[in-house]
Design a protein around this motif. Structure first.
Motif, short mmCIF file in Angstrom:
data_model
loop_
_atom_site.label_atom_id
_atom_site.label_comp_id
_atom_site.label_asym_id
_atom_site.label_seq_id
_atom_site.Cartn_x
_atom_site.Cartn_y
_atom_site.Cartn_z
N CYS A 46 8.39 -20.41 33.10
CA CYS A 46 8.36 -18.97 33.38
C CYS A 46 6.93 -18.45 33.55
O CYS A 46 6.74 -17.24 33.75
N GLU A 47 5.94 -19.36 33.42
CA GLU A 47 4.52 -19.00 33.56
C GLU A 47 4.13 -17.90 32.58
O GLU A 47 3.44 -16.93 32.93
N LEU A 48 4.59 -18.05 31.34
CA LEU A 48 4.24 -17.10 30.28
C LEU A 48 2.99 -17.59 29.57
O LEU A 48 2.68 -18.79 29.56
N VAL A 49 2.28 -16.68 28.94
CA VAL A 49 1.13 -17.02 28.11
C VAL A 49 1.44 -16.60 26.68
O VAL A 49 2.27 -15.74 26.43
N GLY A 50 0.75 -17.24 25.74
CA GLY A 50 0.97 -16.92 24.33
C GLY A 50 0.82 -18.17 23.48
O GLY A 50 0.22 -19.17 23.90
N ILE A 51 1.38 -18.13 22.27
CA ILE A 51 1.26 -19.25 21.35
C ILE A 51 2.56 -19.43 20.58
O ILE A 51 3.34 -18.48 20.42
N CYS A 52 2.77 -20.66 20.15
CA CYS A 52 3.80 -20.96 19.16
C CYS A 52 3.06 -21.35 17.90
O CYS A 52 2.52 -22.45 17.80
N LEU A 53 2.97 -20.44 16.94
CA LEU A 53 2.19 -20.63 15.72
C LEU A 53 3.09 -21.21 14.64
O LEU A 53 3.98 -20.54 14.12
N GLN A 54 2.87 -22.50 14.33
CA GLN A 54 3.67 -23.18 13.31
C GLN A 54 2.97 -23.07 11.96
O GLN A 54 1.76 -23.32 11.84
N ASN A 55 3.76 -22.71 10.94
CA ASN A 55 3.24 -22.48 9.60
C ASN A 55 4.31 -22.86 8.60
O ASN A 55 5.50 -22.68 8.87
N PRO A 56 3.95 -23.40 7.43
CA PRO A 56 4.96 -23.75 6.43
C PRO A 56 5.83 -22.58 6.00
O PRO A 56 7.00 -22.76 5.65
N ARG A 57 5.30 -21.37 6.04
CA ARG A 57 6.08 -20.21 5.59
C ARG A 57 7.13 -19.83 6.63
O ARG A 57 8.30 -19.68 6.32
N PHE A 58 6.73 -19.64 7.86
CA PHE A 58 7.61 -19.41 9.00
C PHE A 58 6.80 -19.64 10.26
O PHE A 58 5.58 -19.87 10.22
N ASN A 59 7.46 -19.56 11.42
CA ASN A 59 6.83 -19.83 12.70
C ASN A 59 6.89 -18.57 13.57
O ASN A 59 7.91 -17.87 13.58
N LEU A 60 5.81 -18.32 14.29
CA LEU A 60 5.75 -17.18 15.21
C LEU A 60 5.67 -17.70 16.65
O LEU A 60 4.87 -18.58 16.95
N VAL A 61 6.51 -17.13 17.51
CA VAL A 61 6.46 -17.43 18.94
C VAL A 61 6.10 -16.14 19.65
O VAL A 61 6.89 -15.18 19.64
N ILE A 62 4.90 -16.09 20.23
CA ILE A 62 4.41 -14.90 20.91
C ILE A 62 4.28 -15.23 22.39
O ILE A 62 3.55 -16.15 22.77
N VAL A 63 5.02 -14.51 23.22
CA VAL A 63 4.97 -14.74 24.67
C VAL A 63 4.64 -13.43 25.38
O VAL A 63 5.08 -12.36 24.97
N GLU A 64 3.86 -13.54 26.44
CA GLU A 64 3.46 -12.39 27.25
C GLU A 64 3.61 -12.76 28.73
O GLU A 64 3.35 -13.89 29.13
N GLY A 65 4.04 -11.78 29.53
CA GLY A 65 4.21 -12.03 30.95
C GLY A 65 4.96 -10.90 31.62
O GLY A 65 4.98 -9.76 31.14
N GLY A 66 5.62 -11.22 32.75
CA GLY A 66 6.37 -10.23 33.49
C GLY A 66 7.68 -9.87 32.81
O GLY A 66 8.17 -10.59 31.94
N GLU A 67 8.25 -8.76 33.23
CA GLU A 67 9.47 -8.25 32.57
C GLU A 67 10.64 -9.21 32.74
O GLU A 67 11.36 -9.49 31.77
N LYS A 68 10.85 -9.75 33.94
CA LYS A 68 11.98 -10.65 34.17
C LYS A 68 11.82 -11.95 33.39
O LYS A 68 12.78 -12.47 32.83
N SER A 69 10.61 -12.48 33.36
CA SER A 69 10.37 -13.72 32.62
C SER A 69 10.58 -13.53 31.13
O SER A 69 11.16 -14.38 30.46
N ILE A 70 10.11 -12.39 30.61
CA ILE A 70 10.29 -12.11 29.20
C ILE A 70 11.78 -11.94 28.87
O ILE A 70 12.27 -12.41 27.84
N LYS A 71 12.51 -11.29 29.76
CA LYS A 71 13.95 -11.10 29.54
C LYS A 71 14.68 -12.45 29.54
O LYS A 71 15.57 -12.67 28.70
N PHE A 72 14.29 -13.35 30.43
CA PHE A 72 14.88 -14.68 30.47
C PHE A 72 14.57 -15.45 29.19
O PHE A 72 15.44 -16.10 28.60
#
Length: 262
Positions: A170-196
């Motif tokens: 989807c050509e998104l930018v961001g990070i998948c932050l893995q941590n023992p407590r929990f994991n964060l998935v942060i994605v940024e991009g166009g509206e259609k890609s984010i919706k998908f």
């Protein structure tokens, strides 16, 4: 003479009033760059079928008119095994074997021409990538959107693969932050890609509910600028490292918002 000296000549360019009008250069408003395109009217299947039928009828009528006027030659009869006797009556009676062979050859030629046309219409692998990239570029020009997911457990390799490969496709930018407590998935991009991608995380991926593993949305909305330049996986061992990593991007609030979901 005195009246002539004090009189204002309106045709002189130096005078404040003249017959010419100067219009300022129009500058496009900055918010119009992210203005969404007008959506076309939604049609039902019955309406689309009617439009296609009317279009075919108009093209056929134009073709028949050109044949009647002598501008185009008439097409040869389309012979098949089912209408062999009706189209080629005399020839079929005189030599049925030769006519049958000829008809089979014509049917095969039409089939090969149809397959060749389909192959020529197909896009190459590079053309497909260019088409998808152009769609993503058009999508992101309308505005930047983001969504932040909190995932309890990412030990499943299939889950990590789906998160990674779909973000890249989807050509998104961001990070998948893995941590023992929990994991964060942060994605940024166009509206259609984010919706998908949102449908992927919330519906398509079957999180293991027996292990109390789930995915929650921390926050979603529109951004003024992108905070990331690429997509990547990052690992941290505690809260301090996670906060320090997010601080580099100015997104420490995402971690505190995720903790509030406990």
């Amino acid at each position: 003479m005195i009246g002539d000296v004090n009189r204002v000549n309106a045709d002189n360019d130096i005078q404040p009033v003249s017959i010419y009008i100067q219009h300022p250069v129009l500058i496009k408003a900055p918010w119009l760059n992210h203005e969404a395109d007008a959506k076309p009217m939604m049609l039902t299947k019955k309406e689309m079928k009617r439009i296609r039928r009317n279009t075919r009828q108009e093209l056929l009528k134009d073709k028949q008119d050109r044949i009647k006027l002598g501008l185009d030659p008439p097409p040869p009869p389309k012979v098949k095994l089912s209408n062999l006797m009706n189209v080629l009556t005399n020839e079929a009676i005189k030599d049925p074997t030769s006519v049958e062979i000829m008809v089979k050859q014509q049917v095969e030629e039409r089939l090969q021409k149809h397959l060749q046309t389909n192959e020529e219409r197909k896009l190459t692998k590079l053309q497909k990538h260019e088409k998808i990239h152009a769609q993503h570029e058009k999508d992101i020009q309308k505005g930047y959107h983001t969504v932040i997911f909190r995932v309890h457990n990412l030990e499943n390799g299939q889950h990590r693969y789906k998160i990674d490969i779909n973000a890249k496709q989807c050509e998104l930018v961001g990070i998948c932050l893995q941590n023992p407590r929990f994991n964060l998935v942060i994605v940024e991009g166009g509206e259609k890609s984010i919706k998908f991608y949102k449908k992927l995380m919330m519906n398509r991926i079957q999180w293991d509910q027996s292990d109390r593993n789930k995915c929650d949305i921390v926050w979603e909305g529109q951004l003024l600028n992108l905070n990331f330049q690429k997509w990547s996986f990052m690992h941290t061992s505690n809260d301090e490292e996670a906060i320090g990593l997010l601080e580099k991007f100015g997104l420490t609030s995402y971690w505190s918002q995720s903790i509030a979901l406990d």
